[in-house]
Write a protein that holds these residues in place. Sequence first.
Motif, PDB file in Angstrom:
ATOM      1  N   SER A  36      43.801  26.084  36.719  1.00 21.77           N
ATOM      2  CA  SER A  36      42.976  25.930  35.509  1.00 21.77           C
ATOM      3  C   SER A  36      41.510  25.648  35.831  1.00 21.77           C
ATOM      4  N   GLN A  37      41.236  25.170  37.066  1.00 24.52           N
ATOM      5  CA  GLN A  37      39.852  24.871  37.442  1.00 24.52           C
ATOM      6  C   GLN A  37      39.150  26.058  38.123  1.00 24.52           C
ATOM      7  N   LEU A  38      39.885  27.148  38.366  1.00 22.39           N
ATOM      8  CA  LEU A  38      39.292  28.308  39.027  1.00 22.39           C
ATOM      9  C   LEU A  38      38.385  29.071  38.072  1.00 22.39           C
ATOM     10  N   ASP A  39      37.384  29.752  38.638  1.00 26.83           N
ATOM     11  CA  ASP A  39      36.570  30.624  37.792  1.00 26.83           C
ATOM     12  C   ASP A  39      37.359  31.893  37.503  1.00 26.83           C
ATOM     13  N   GLU A  40      36.861  32.711  36.629  1.00 31.63           N
ATOM     14  CA  GLU A  40      37.621  33.872  36.159  1.00 31.63           C
ATOM     15  C   GLU A  40      37.954  34.863  37.272  1.00 31.63           C
ATOM     16  N   PRO A  41      37.016  35.201  38.186  1.00 30.70           N
ATOM     17  CA  PRO A  41      37.375  36.135  39.261  1.00 30.70           C
ATOM     18  C   PRO A  41      38.513  35.601  40.141  1.00 30.70           C
ATOM     19  N   ASN A  42      38.484  34.281  40.444  1.00 28.61           N
ATOM     20  CA  ASN A  42      39.541  33.724  41.286  1.00 28.61           C
ATOM     21  C   ASN A  42      40.859  33.594  40.533  1.00 28.61           C
ATOM     22  N   LYS A  43      40.794  33.364  39.235  1.00 31.34           N
ATOM     23  CA  LYS A  43      42.019  33.368  38.429  1.00 31.34           C
ATOM     24  C   LYS A  43      42.662  34.756  38.456  1.00 31.34           C
ATOM     25  N   ALA A  44      41.821  35.770  38.347  1.00 31.71           N
ATOM     26  CA  ALA A  44      42.338  37.145  38.373  1.00 31.71           C
ATOM     27  C   ALA A  44      42.966  37.457  39.721  1.00 31.71           C
ATOM     28  N   LEU A  45      42.336  36.976  40.803  1.00 35.46           N
ATOM     29  CA  LEU A  45      42.903  37.184  42.141  1.00 35.46           C
ATOM     30  C   LEU A  45      44.243  36.470  42.280  1.00 35.46           C
ATOM     31  N   ALA A  46      44.328  35.221  41.798  1.00 35.43           N
ATOM     32  CA  ALA A  46      45.580  34.469  41.872  1.00 35.43           C
ATOM     33  C   ALA A  46      46.665  35.155  41.060  1.00 35.43           C
ATOM     34  N   ASP A  47      46.295  35.705  39.912  1.00 39.92           N
ATOM     35  CA  ASP A  47      47.270  36.429  39.081  1.00 39.92           C
ATOM     36  C   ASP A  47      47.845  37.627  39.830  1.00 39.92           C
ATOM     37  N   ILE A  48      47.001  38.291  40.614  1.00 42.77           N
ATOM     38  CA  ILE A  48      47.462  39.456  41.382  1.00 42.77           C
ATOM     39  C   ILE A  48      48.349  39.018  42.539  1.00 42.77           C
ATOM     40  N   LEU A  49      47.899  37.988  43.281  1.00 40.63           N
ATOM     41  CA  LEU A  49      48.644  37.533  44.457  1.00 40.63           C
ATOM     42  C   LEU A  49      50.005  36.946  44.086  1.00 40.63           C
TER      43      LEU A  49
END
Length: 510
Positions: free
Chosen positions: A125-138
């Motif tokens: 929840s503390q990640l910025d949007e690009p890193n959230k998107a990366l985590a969603d992919i991984l």
Amino acid sequence: METLKQKNTMARLYIFAIGGTGSRVLKSLTMLLASGVKPNSDKNFEIVPIIIDPHKSNEDLKRTERLLGNYQTISNDAGLDSGFFSTKITTLDRLTTSQNRLSGSFTFNLQEVGGRKFSEYIGFSQLDEPNKALADILFSGKSINKRHEEVNLLDVEMDIGFVGNPNIGSIVLNQVKDSQEFKDFASNFNEDDRVFIISSIFGGTGAAGFPTILKNIRDAMNNRNIDGKGFLQDAKIGAVTVLPYFNIEKDSDSPIQKSDFIAKTKAALYYYKDNVTGNNSINSLYYIADNYSGKPYKNDPGDNGQKNDAHFVEMASALAIIDFLETPDSDLETSEGKALKPIYKEFGIRKDSADIKFSDLEDYTERKIAMRLSQLALFRKYLTEHLSNAIEKEAWSNDSPEINKKFIDDTFYRTNLSEFLSSFADWLKEMADNKRGFSPFNLDSSIEALIEGRTVKSGWFSSKVDFPSMDNKLSKQGKGKTYSSASQKLIKLFYDTTEEILTSKFGLKN
């Protein structure tokens, strides 16, 4: 037989036992060590187990912890020259003077895992949007939570382990390198010490833990938080990677499916090819598996405690640790974190039997364990079936120090030793009832029929083997000898006597 007094070199073996399989293999090793099995080595190895498992309510883990605690107490009271329980096992905290004292248990304390979702652990929840998107992919896959609901991997609750998701496990277990336990391990690691890693390859915790722990050890000197002596990078490291060896019940609502075992194994082996074996980071790697389709285990991803019956493959995996300790230093040379002569081994039996006896094992394995396990089985049989009839009556019992009713009511005998030997019997019975089975003993038979395939030597001058004849041999064996305590007397006297009986009457050899 070589005794500890003849060995003048002390070294330690640090065992990282990862996941449920790690605990079960460690339990088998503890049984072997209790029986007196030792590596044929010029070094006396002290064992330092470190159990790594986020699933704290795992019954396999709790049984192993209890077993290790009882072993420690028995070994400390009886001494290391008594035959049974003669290999020292200690917790990591006993080796350090660090002010940040560890818990004194055998289990590594994984921080911030219990009661948390994986997304909370990584601070999603503390990640910025690009890193959230990366985590969603991984972590885009699906799993089943402990309420048997399908969830995204980010929503997996980790208090029952990583339920077959090594990509999650590798993130969480990477915290090991920054822990106080790892710092104390590094600072106490000496040049003659060794490391052994136990893991399965077809689940989540073990498959992730093995390469993660291995990498952290080899990279330890690059970790600025580690104040070590510089020996870790070139440590002698062995490991057993346990491939699928049991069946489980079908349950469509469970995250654990037998059909996934082979696919997960292939994926892990492909990764190991580049990051474990391919880069020569391991000195000695043992592979073991069993495709025998026997009685399926209950499909329990962890929420019901996960208590599996003991299996022969786990005992064979424990023997890999003994073999590793017998491997000469010259075969385990390492330079700049790379094994110069990596070794790869498998385990095999003489006869592909569904119900293994001692005679089905290869000669060396049979010689290694048959005598010692038989001694402990005979020791247990006497104590549970006859000791109450012998104490304060037989000469061996009355000779100082006395083995009397006060002694058997004391905690050492009533709790530690009795509980350990009860666990030993359970371990043997579980392996016998499993498929593939290991049943070298008839535990409920007469002494003469105790060992499958072995008959007592008979003849004009050969007496039968029963409890009264054991009492006579115990009295003769103990006559004129001195013992430091009643505990030491009980363990040492029975070790020597059972060895004599099994050699002379059953034809077993060391």
